[in-house]
Design a protein around this motif. Structure first.
Motif, short mmCIF file in Angstrom:
data_model
loop_
_atom_site.label_atom_id
_atom_site.label_comp_id
_atom_site.label_asym_id
_atom_site.label_seq_id
_atom_site.Cartn_x
_atom_site.Cartn_y
_atom_site.Cartn_z
N THR A 207 54.28 45.72 -53.61
CA THR A 207 53.70 44.43 -53.98
C THR A 207 53.20 43.68 -52.74
OG1 THR A 207 55.30 44.35 -55.77
CG2 THR A 207 54.09 42.34 -55.34
N SER B 123 48.09 41.32 -59.16
CA SER B 123 47.92 42.36 -60.19
C SER B 123 46.71 43.25 -59.96
CB SER B 123 47.78 41.72 -61.56
OG SER B 123 48.79 40.79 -61.77
N MET B 124 45.57 42.62 -59.63
CA MET B 124 44.33 43.38 -59.52
C MET B 124 44.30 44.28 -58.28
SD MET B 124 42.46 42.21 -62.04
CE MET B 124 43.04 41.04 -63.25
N TYR B 125 45.31 44.16 -57.44
CA TYR B 125 45.35 44.94 -56.20
C TYR B 125 46.44 46.00 -56.21
CZ TYR B 125 42.30 41.28 -54.46
OH TYR B 125 41.25 40.43 -54.29
N ARG B 126 47.16 46.10 -57.32
CA ARG B 126 48.29 47.02 -57.37
C ARG B 126 47.83 48.46 -57.37
NH1 ARG B 126 53.26 44.47 -59.00
NH2 ARG B 126 53.98 46.59 -59.16
N PRO C 256 48.51 40.01 -65.39
CA PRO C 256 48.65 38.98 -64.38
C PRO C 256 49.47 37.79 -64.87
CG PRO C 256 46.36 39.59 -64.68
CD PRO C 256 47.13 40.23 -65.79
N ASP D 49 41.13 39.04 -48.93
CA ASP D 49 39.91 38.72 -49.67
C ASP D 49 39.64 37.22 -49.68
OD1 ASP D 49 39.19 41.27 -50.16
OD2 ASP D 49 39.55 41.24 -52.32
N VAL E 53 49.35 46.26 -66.55
CA VAL E 53 49.69 45.25 -65.54
C VAL E 53 49.06 43.94 -66.00
CG1 VAL E 53 49.38 44.54 -63.15
CG2 VAL E 53 49.77 46.94 -63.68
N ILE F 37 47.90 50.37 -61.43
CA ILE F 37 47.16 49.83 -62.57
C ILE F 37 46.85 50.92 -63.59
CG2 ILE F 37 44.89 48.91 -63.23
CD1 ILE F 37 45.00 47.19 -60.73
N ALA F 38 46.58 52.14 -63.10
CA ALA F 38 46.21 53.23 -64.01
C ALA F 38 47.43 53.77 -64.74
CB ALA F 38 45.54 54.34 -63.23
#
Lengths: 186, 314
Positions: A113, A73-76, A86, A123, A84, A79-80
């Motif tokens: 995705t 989710s945090m890398y999609r 998680p 990461d 989204v 998001i803006a």
């Protein structure tokens, strides 16, 4: 009024066979299971990663392939645009640096995705290689991403929805009116 | 959710989803490189009209872990001292392109006023005696995860001890703990209970000794020395004698009881033992969780868009 039509494209037995074959292909491609880590993408890919690990230990004997899960989710990249939320917390039980990670998902669609998952994965370490295994490839890629292992290629319409689980794979087709604006789904 | 101004405005579902999201942020914070690109390109401005270094740093760390840009407005060296109005200050900063304001002010209600002057999100980092919602969030997360009880505090008793009257932390926490099902006991001199507590869903006790052996969480508030001047307590020594956590009272705590404090601690006033000697102390855990809880709030107010979520597979 929209009318949903739900067609079975893979039965539960077909899903089992497809995953068994994919498990064999993973082991064949990597000449064994040494350094192999399966990472399921939240949510749909997690049960498949676990199932693949079960298959592998069934035919490879006493081996346990580590299985993790990753939430992207945090890398999609959207998001803006939309909320989204998680799913379950990321859990990668081993250091992936130097290992071969097989990312696992249920349905490959736009590829966005998977792009997010690659960033998320990196990461956590620097894998020797990353491969992609999916139960269903439904086409309509928006990024240069291609799976290494595919359970079943299923041509779909953009407005279709694909529902994949252990009980089978279904394509849900909706009428045009309801489908308008669904394009962004990914 | 566009703003976070008060715990009162949250539904129980919103509160529990913020707590669940905090679990993700704890995972991210525990990585070798604790940073995700989620809020890339967004700008978070911390505007503290009342200095609070720890809260400001906690928010700024949270913003950075989510890859947001941070901007710090330092009241001490700003044009506020040249007579610039609050509204002008906010509008000036907003014109530089701010997506979220993190606001601390000595007057209650200022964060809400700011929402009317800007399109940006506003997060209340403490306003007067009113609310400090992110503190409540981090406290709820610390407590529920310590007990491993999901988001459910039913059957648990939390004692909030000290200056409830002047405490925004107490107001936010009473609401949040109650929403999760806990029973709350306020332990304070009558002079430090606000008149409106009659309407709150809480019990009260006149001395810490009355409850210390029965509670699951001991939440100590900071006793502000300036209250002495207002003659609300006779002396700090007398306060400590009835409400301070002494080593004798610490021994009476249940074996799995937790001790929390929002900081900064007044050693020798509300806490007379070394927290390091308290097995149930979660005081440093609160600070750690604070960053993750604030990540969760920033992500929630800044990630939402108008496009509905999609349920489709990828």
């Amino acid at each position: 009024m929209a009318v949903d039509r739900r067609a079975e494209v893979l039965s539960a037995t077909d899903v089992g066979r497809a995953l068994t074959r994919v498990a064999h292909e993973i082991v064949e491609r990597n000449s064994g299971v040494a350094g192999l880590v399966l990472v399921g993408m939240q949510r749909g890919g997690v049960w498949i990663a676990e199932e693949l690990a079960r298959c592998i230990s069934r035919f490879e004997g006493q081996v346990e392939v580590p299985v993790g899960s990753i939430d992207v989710s945090m890398y999609r990249d959207d998001i803006a645009l939309r909320p989204v939320v998680p799913a379950a917390v990321t859990d990668i039980p081993v250091d992936i640096t130097g290992n071969t990670v097989v990312l696992v998902d249920d349905v490959l669609y736009t590829g966005r995705t998977v792009r997010a998952a690659l960033d998320a994965l990196l990461d956590h370490g620097r894998p020797r290689a990353v491969q992609l295994a999916v139960l269903v490839d439904r086409g309509h890629r928006e990024l240069p991403i291609r799976p290494d292992f595919v359970g079943k290629n299923i041509p779909t319409h953009l407005s279709d929805e694909v529902d994949a689980s252990m009980t089978g794979v279904f394509v849900v087709s909706t009428s045009i009116e309801k489908a308008a604006g669904k394009r962004a789904a990914s | 959710m566009k703003h976070l101004l008060s715990i009162e405005e949250l539904t129980t579902t919103q509160l529990t989803s913020l707590l669940d999201l905090t679990d993700h942020m704890v995972e991210i914070s525990g990585r070798p490189v604790p940073k995700v690109p989620a809020l890339r390109g967004r700008t978070v401005a911390s505007v503290f009209f009342e200095e609070s270094t720890r809260t400001r740093l906690s928010f700024e760390t949270a913003a950075k872990r989510l890859s947001a840009e941070t901007m710090t407005f330092n009241v001490g060296t700003s044009s506020v001292n040249k007579g610039e109005s609050l509204r002008d200050t906010i509008e000036t900063l907003a014109a530089m392109g701010v997506d979220a304001f993190v606001v601390r002010h000595k007057s209650s209600g200022v964060p809400r006023m700011i929402t009317e002057w800007t399109d940006a999100s506003v997060i209340n980092a403490g306003d007067g005696w009113h609310q400090h919602p992110t503190q409540a969030l981090l406290d709820c997360h610390t407590i529920t995860r310590s007990f491993g009880c999901g988001n459910d505090l039913s059957g648990r008793t939390v004692a909030i001890v000290g200056d409830v009257k002047h405490s925004r932390v107490a107001r936010s926490n009473i609401r949040a703990f109650t929403m999760l099902g806990a029973e709350v006991v306020l332990v304070a001199p009558r002079t430090l209970l606000p008149p409106e507590f009659i309407d709150w869903p809480v019990r009260t006790a006149d001395a810490l000794d009355d409850v210390v052996g029965d509670i699951d969480v001991l939440y100590l508030l900071r006793m502000q020395r300036e209250r002495m001047d207002a003659a609300l307590v006779p002396s700090l020594g007398e306060y400590s004698a009835r409400f301070g956590l002494t080593s004798q009272r610490a021994r009476q705590l249940k074996h799995d009881a937790l001790v929390l404090h929002p900081g900064p601690m007044n050693r020798g006033v509300e806490i007379l033992v070394d927290p390091a000697d308290l097995p149930g102390s979660r005081i440093l855990e609160q600070v750690r969780t604070g960053v993750s809880a604030r990540m969760s709030v920033l992500y929630t107010v800044l990630s939402g868009g108008s496009v509905p979520p999609t349920g489709g597979a990828e």
